[in-house]
Design a protein around this motif. Structure first.
Motif, PDB file in Angstrom:
ATOM      1  N   ARG A 224     -50.164 -43.972   7.547  1.00 30.87           N
ATOM      2  CA  ARG A 224     -49.149 -43.802   6.515  1.00 30.87           C
ATOM      3  C   ARG A 224     -47.785 -43.693   7.171  1.00 30.87           C
ATOM      4  N   SER A 225     -46.846 -44.472   6.681  1.00 36.04           N
ATOM      5  CA  SER A 225     -45.485 -44.285   7.159  1.00 36.04           C
ATOM      6  C   SER A 225     -44.896 -43.089   6.417  1.00 36.04           C
ATOM      7  N   VAL A 226     -43.900 -42.487   7.029  1.00 32.23           N
ATOM      8  CA  VAL A 226     -43.277 -41.321   6.411  1.00 32.23           C
ATOM      9  C   VAL A 226     -42.510 -41.730   5.160  1.00 32.23           C
ATOM     10  N   PHE A 227     -41.816 -42.873   5.236  1.00 34.15           N
ATOM     11  CA  PHE A 227     -40.981 -43.326   4.129  1.00 34.15           C
ATOM     12  C   PHE A 227     -41.787 -44.192   3.167  1.00 34.15           C
ATOM     13  N   SER A 228     -41.569 -43.954   1.880  1.00 28.90           N
ATOM     14  CA  SER A 228     -42.120 -44.825   0.844  1.00 28.90           C
ATOM     15  C   SER A 228     -40.976 -45.676   0.312  1.00 28.90           C
ATOM     16  N   SER A 229     -41.172 -46.306  -0.836  1.00 24.03           N
ATOM     17  CA  SER A 229     -40.155 -47.218  -1.351  1.00 24.03           C
ATOM     18  C   SER A 229     -38.867 -46.509  -1.748  1.00 24.03           C
ATOM     19  N   ASN A 230     -38.929 -45.211  -2.078  1.00 23.22           N
ATOM     20  CA  ASN A 230     -37.742 -44.501  -2.556  1.00 23.22           C
ATOM     21  C   ASN A 230     -37.303 -43.360  -1.651  1.00 23.22           C
ATOM     22  N   GLY A 231     -37.828 -43.291  -0.461  1.00 26.31           N
ATOM     23  CA  GLY A 231     -37.503 -42.190   0.440  1.00 26.31           C
ATOM     24  C   GLY A 231     -38.770 -41.558   0.964  1.00 26.31           C
TER      25      GLY A 231
ATOM     26  N   ARG B 213     -19.603 -41.839  -0.592  1.00 29.27           N
ATOM     27  CA  ARG B 213     -18.798 -43.060  -0.478  1.00 29.27           C
ATOM     28  C   ARG B 213     -17.305 -42.776  -0.451  1.00 29.27           C
ATOM     29  N   ASN B 214     -16.882 -41.684  -1.073  1.00 26.12           N
ATOM     30  CA  ASN B 214     -15.444 -41.426  -1.222  1.00 26.12           C
ATOM     31  C   ASN B 214     -14.930 -40.289  -0.351  1.00 26.12           C
ATOM     32  N   THR B 215     -15.750 -39.840   0.594  1.00 26.93           N
ATOM     33  CA  THR B 215     -15.304 -38.796   1.525  1.00 26.93           C
ATOM     34  C   THR B 215     -15.656 -39.235   2.947  1.00 26.93           C
ATOM     35  N   SER B 216     -15.512 -38.321   3.876  1.00 27.09           N
ATOM     36  CA  SER B 216     -15.797 -38.631   5.283  1.00 27.09           C
ATOM     37  C   SER B 216     -17.271 -38.454   5.639  1.00 27.09           C
ATOM     38  N   SER B 217     -18.112 -38.201   4.670  1.00 26.93           N
ATOM     39  CA  SER B 217     -19.537 -38.009   4.947  1.00 26.93           C
ATOM     40  C   SER B 217     -20.142 -39.268   5.547  1.00 26.93           C
ATOM     41  N   LYS B 218     -21.046 -39.063   6.489  1.00 26.45           N
ATOM     42  CA  LYS B 218     -21.753 -40.168   7.134  1.00 26.45           C
ATOM     43  C   LYS B 218     -23.111 -40.439   6.508  1.00 26.45           C
ATOM     44  N   GLY B 219     -23.384 -39.778   5.401  1.00 22.21           N
ATOM     45  CA  GLY B 219     -24.652 -39.984   4.722  1.00 22.21           C
ATOM     46  C   GLY B 219     -24.940 -38.849   3.771  1.00 22.21           C
ATOM     47  N   GLY B 220     -26.087 -38.922   3.125  1.00 22.77           N
ATOM     48  CA  GLY B 220     -26.457 -37.882   2.172  1.00 22.77           C
ATOM     49  C   GLY B 220     -27.951 -37.670   2.122  1.00 22.77           C
ATOM     50  N   LEU B 221     -28.334 -36.496   1.652  1.00 26.66           N
ATOM     51  CA  LEU B 221     -29.729 -36.144   1.427  1.00 26.66           C
ATOM     52  C   LEU B 221     -29.846 -35.512   0.045  1.00 26.66           C
ATOM     53  N   ALA B 222     -30.767 -36.010  -0.745  1.00 29.30           N
ATOM     54  CA  ALA B 222     -31.010 -35.436  -2.072  1.00 29.30           C
ATOM     55  C   ALA B 222     -32.487 -35.103  -2.202  1.00 29.30           C
ATOM     56  N   VAL B 223     -32.786 -33.983  -2.830  1.00 29.19           N
ATOM     57  CA  VAL B 223     -34.176 -33.590  -3.090  1.00 29.19           C
ATOM     58  C   VAL B 223     -34.329 -33.438  -4.596  1.00 29.19           C
TER      59      VAL B 223
ATOM     60  N   ILE C 143     -25.599 -46.069  -0.267  1.00 27.67           N
ATOM     61  CA  ILE C 143     -26.847 -46.740  -0.629  1.00 27.67           C
ATOM     62  C   ILE C 143     -27.993 -46.137   0.182  1.00 27.67           C
ATOM     63  N   ASP C 144     -29.218 -46.403  -0.263  1.00 24.56           N
ATOM     64  CA  ASP C 144     -30.378 -45.858   0.435  1.00 24.56           C
ATOM     65  C   ASP C 144     -30.436 -46.394   1.862  1.00 24.56           C
ATOM     66  N   LEU C 145     -30.906 -45.562   2.748  1.00 30.67           N
ATOM     67  CA  LEU C 145     -30.991 -45.904   4.161  1.00 30.67           C
ATOM     68  C   LEU C 145     -31.838 -47.158   4.348  1.00 30.67           C
ATOM     69  N   ASP C 146     -31.393 -48.079   5.195  1.00 32.71           N
ATOM     70  CA  ASP C 146     -32.152 -49.315   5.411  1.00 32.71           C
ATOM     71  C   ASP C 146     -33.401 -49.038   6.253  1.00 32.71           C
ATOM     72  N   GLU C 147     -34.278 -50.041   6.313  1.00 31.76           N
ATOM     73  CA  GLU C 147     -35.579 -49.857   6.963  1.00 31.76           C
ATOM     74  C   GLU C 147     -35.439 -49.594   8.452  1.00 31.76           C
ATOM     75  N   ALA C 148     -34.456 -50.219   9.105  1.00 34.33           N
ATOM     76  CA  ALA C 148     -34.265 -49.985  10.537  1.00 34.33           C
ATOM     77  C   ALA C 148     -33.909 -48.522  10.805  1.00 34.33           C
TER      78      ALA C 148
END
Length: 838
Positions: free
Chosen positions: A381-388, A463-473, A493-498
């Motif tokens: 099982r990979s850790v990531f599924s289609s939505n995270g 997208r509109n601040t200096s953040s380099k990404g986000g995490l939502a639960v 946008i959601d993190l790419d597969e790489a």
């Protein structure tokens, strides 16, 4: 009085249960076998025990400590190399200065130890052996006695031709310290083969007593199950943990059982268990502490260890399930199946009789397992599924995993970078988000916590601040028992597969960055983010035209966090809006039925004479439309509606849709001069089409009510979809009913075929080779088209299945194409050679 408990054995016949735990620590009635022995010794007046340990000694030391918790003094004697039964006891000689008892730590017994000790003392014996009459003595050491009660002969594990008695050696001895003179220091010795025969040679009598009571060497998996049956039948005098709530039904503390569950005694259910609606716990079942049995699941004559999850509709019969196993929906196991600890069994898997699954193995969804799995994983099982990263809260995803995920994510960013976080209103999301923030801070990443906010608002902030990404639960909208951790890049946008693979590699290697205390990340709470999001959303709307239209519609907020933001947006757009479920409530999300909610929305649209209704999912990303007649529109219909309206409002519109979209959509867009681009069906594929790298897109429209308006935000946004729908209807001066009435028939049908992971590539290759002259597209799977029909065959990225979509001008032709493809895939999968083209 002292006793020596021999607890150094590996218990090889009990594998895979003993692959990760010493045999004496296997639970019997939800307590380790060794604990039952200590309780028995204490009952008979022993106040100090010495436990000989070897295999996985720390597991025993950690559990029992110095014995104070159990009301007895405990010390340990470690075997650096195997010394046998007598050698291990001889290793303790300095602690044994007077009469002592020897007993095995991996048997189940209620023998009167006091009577055996009294017998020994009355005969002033050097050694006394406890005997037991057994119907089948082949697996034990046979002992015969003389007329005076002394031992005459020993024979270890005889054949039937060598059986000369039915009394066997229980391995329970009362000994005097003089016996150590027959036990050389540091030498491997066995009592029956080495020490006792030498005593007899020197004419030193060995006394023996046939003991009354229960005794069972729990040496095999079958004996392990039988021991539990004997406990529940009260054949052994053993205190059952918990309290009896009904005849033969025992509960531990904190256990909750749904009123519709069926419990048939005798059974034992441990502490803090959860038994779901209409679950069935059949006789002679034992459920370990902190386990969850989901609705409609059935457990029959099985032993379930602690922290186990049994999914909805699963049937577990005559099975032993090791601790921390995860069995998903509709899993079936037959008599004799044994799962070691930490195994995962996917949806619909079937495990046939006598199959053994060794620890930490994965059985893929839909698998039929006929042979044991020892070394190979049979599908990972990979850790990531289609939505995270998704899974059942506190089963698949706990705070430990969340912490490590965040550390792996943060270690790929520069120290001092900033990550934004958000969650829904659930307690599970709150707990996991805190773990994520700690993990980020631990590797030197600053955190901007939006607290409770919908995912689109988080994307907007990133997208509109200096953040380099986000995490939502958030809770999974399709399964409120599960949570999803969404990973967002600096573009929103959601993190790419790489990038996902980088996190998975870091997680597997535990390759986390170490920082000094002065370099730990900061935590802050940005103000007014939701206000900025709402204002920006209104700037995208045709406010004047919307107000002029004075729309009348119904909105179902789905008890989600969109209700914190969207009412204030709608208040500025005018019209007559009826809002339902307009507050966030985890309890209501979990308890509510999606189809019932949609039926209510449909009913309210009709009774209020509204133009349409719209349901927004609990995380604020997807929508469902209801027309003025109360008809719930399909995902394909909603997709066509939005694409048509965007093309009509903007004849030069650039629209991206997943491959396999209906013909009606293509005809609607080209009719108004729009341009259609095809992309992958996955979330990452759709968001990639909306990313800044793909400029000029006016709409990205999925088939599940998931719409992206790249000029506002490159991610799914249910609130933006509603605002844009109002704007488009106002600009084109159309009603939703008019657009729905003009939609061409949509005849897309779908099916899937179970396809093992190792067969997916073969299936796709053989299908592609057999297409011939048909026009094909390989954006996502195999897409083939003719003048009257098209089909798409694509392997599922998460489950072991292959999807088939077909659309044809003729319903009969469509069904025929689907059936032909389904049968062809099944033939390839089931072909005994695995490769032969039929």
């Amino acid at each position: 009085m002292k006793a020596v408990i021999m607890a150094g054995g590996e218990g090889t016949r009990l594998r895979p249960l003993t692959a990760t735990a010493p045999k004496p620590m296997l639970p019997i009635g939800n307590a380790p076998m060794l604990e039952h022995i200590i309780t028995l010794l204490k009952k008979h007046g022993f106040d100090e025990v010495i436990i000989t340990v070897a295999f996985m000694a720390n597991a025993i030391r950690t559990y029992f400590g110095d014995g104070s918790e159990f009301g007895i003094r405990i010390s340990y004697s470690n075997e650096d190399s195997p010394l046998g039964t007598a050698g291990s006891v001889g290793n303790c000689r300095e602690l044994l200065e007077s009469t002592f008892m020897v007993i095995s730590g991996d048997v189940l017994t209620d023998i009167d130890l006091g009577a055996l000790l009294e017998f020994h003392q009355s005969n002033k014996a050097t050694a006394t052996i406890g005997l037991k009459s057994m119907e089948n003595p082949l697996e034990f050491g046979i002992v015969t006695t003389n007329d005076d009660g002394t031992v005459g002969r020993f024979l270890e594990k005889p054949t039937w031709g060598q059986v000369f008695s039915d009394t066997i050696n229980t391995g329970i001895y009362v000994l005097e310290p003089e016996i150590f003179s027959y036990m050389p220091v540091g030498k491997a010795l066995d009592f029956s083969q080495d020490v006792f025969p030498r005593l007899l040679e020197d004419s030193i009598p060995i006394h023996a007593m046939v003991c009354e009571g229960y005794w069972e060497d729990v040496g095999t998996l079958e004996a392990y199950l039988n021991a539990h049956k004997d406990i529940l039948d009260h054949r052994v005098d053993l205190e059952i943990l918990g309290f009896m709530v009904d005849k033969g039904v025992y509960f531990g503390d904190g256990t909750e059982v749904h009123p519709t569950a069926l419990l048939e005694g005798p059974i034992i259910i441990g502490d803090n268990c959860r038994i779901g609606p209409e679950a069935k716990i059949r006789p002679y079942s034992v459920i370990g502490s902190n386990s969850r049995i989901s609705k409609h699941a059935e457990v029959d004559r099985s032993v379930i260890h602690e922290n186990v999850y049994i999914g909805e509709g699963s049937i577990i019969r005559g099975t032993i399930v090791g601790k921390s196993c995860d069995l998903r929906r509709s899993v079936h196991t037959e008599d004799g199946v044994v799962l070691g600890s930490d195994c995962y069994v996917g949806d619909g898997a079937q495990l046939f009789s006598k199959v053994k699954i060794y620890p930490s193995k994965t059985v893929q969804s839909g698998a039929t397992v006929l042979t044991s799995i020892v070394w190979e994983s049979k599908g990972t099982r990979s850790v990531f599924s289609s939505n995270g990263v998704s899974g059942i809260a506190n089963v698949d995803i706990g705070p430990e995993l969340a912490l490590r995920l965040a550390m792996a994510f943060g270690s790929n960013l520069k120290p001092g970078a900033r990550i934004s976080t958000a969650r829904d209103s659930s307690r599970a999301a709150r707990m996991l988000k805190r773990a994520l923030m700690v993990g980020l801070n631990a590797v030197g990443i600053d955190v901007a916590d939006l607290e409770v906010a919908p995912i689109p608002a988080l994307r907007f902030h990133v997208r509109n601040t200096s953040s380099k990404g986000g995490l939502a639960v958030v809770l999974d909208p399709d399964d409120p028992e599960s949570v999803v951790i969404r990973f967002i890049d600096e573009n929103g946008i959601d993190l790419d597969e790489a990038s996902q693979r980088k996190i998975e590699r870091g997680l597997a290697r535990e390759d986390f960055r170490n920082v000094l205390a002065s370099e730990l990340g900061e935590l802050d709470f940005p103000a007014r983010n939701t206000e900025f999001y709402a204002q920006s959303l209104l700037e995208q709307a045709e406010i004047g035209r919307i107000r002029d239209r004075n729309f009348k519609f119904v909105v179902d907020y789905g008890f989600g966090v969109s209700s914190h933001i969207f009412p204030s947006v709608l208040s500025k757009l005018g019209g007559d809006v009826l809002g339902i479920n307009p507050f966030s409530s985890t309890k209501r999300i979990v308890e509510s039925d999606q189809s019932a909610n949609m039926s209510r929305l449909s009913e309210l649209v009709v009774t209020s004479r509204s133009e349409f209704g719209i349901g927004i999912d609990s995380v604020g990303e997807k929508i469902i439309l209801v027309d003025n007649t109360g008809r719930i529109l399909s995902g394909f219909e909603s997709q066509v509606i939005f694409c048509r309206l965007v093309a009509e409002a903007n004849p030069s519109a650039q629209i991206s849709v997943p491959i396999g979209s209906p013909k009606a959509l293509r005809n609607a867009v080209t009719r108004f001069g729009g341009t259609l681009h095809f992309t992958k069906r996955s979330t990452s594929g759709l968001m990639e089409a909306a990313s800044p790298a793909t400029r000029g897109r006016d709409l990205v429209a999925g088939v599940e009510g998931n719409f992206i308006f790249p000029n506002f935000l490159p991610g799914y946004d249910g609130c933006a979809a509603l605002v844009q729908l109002l704007s488009l209807l106002a600009v084109t001066n159309r009603t939703l009913a008019e657009v729905v009435g003009e939609i061409e028939p949509i005849r897309v049908i779908h099916d899937s075929v179970i396809t093992p992971w190792e067969s997916k590539g073969i299936v796709m290759r053989i299908l592609l080779d057999g297409i011939g002259d048909q026009e094909t597209t390989l954006i996502d799977g195999i897409y083939a088209e003719t003048n009257s029909s098209w089909y798409l065959v694509a392997p599922d990225p998460v489950e072991p299945i292959t999807h088939i979509w077909v659309e044809s001008d003729s319903e009969i032709e469509g069904v025929s194409i689907l059936s032909s493809l389904r049968e062809r895939i099944a033939v390839i999968v089931n072909d005994s050679s695995g490769l032969r083209l039929r």
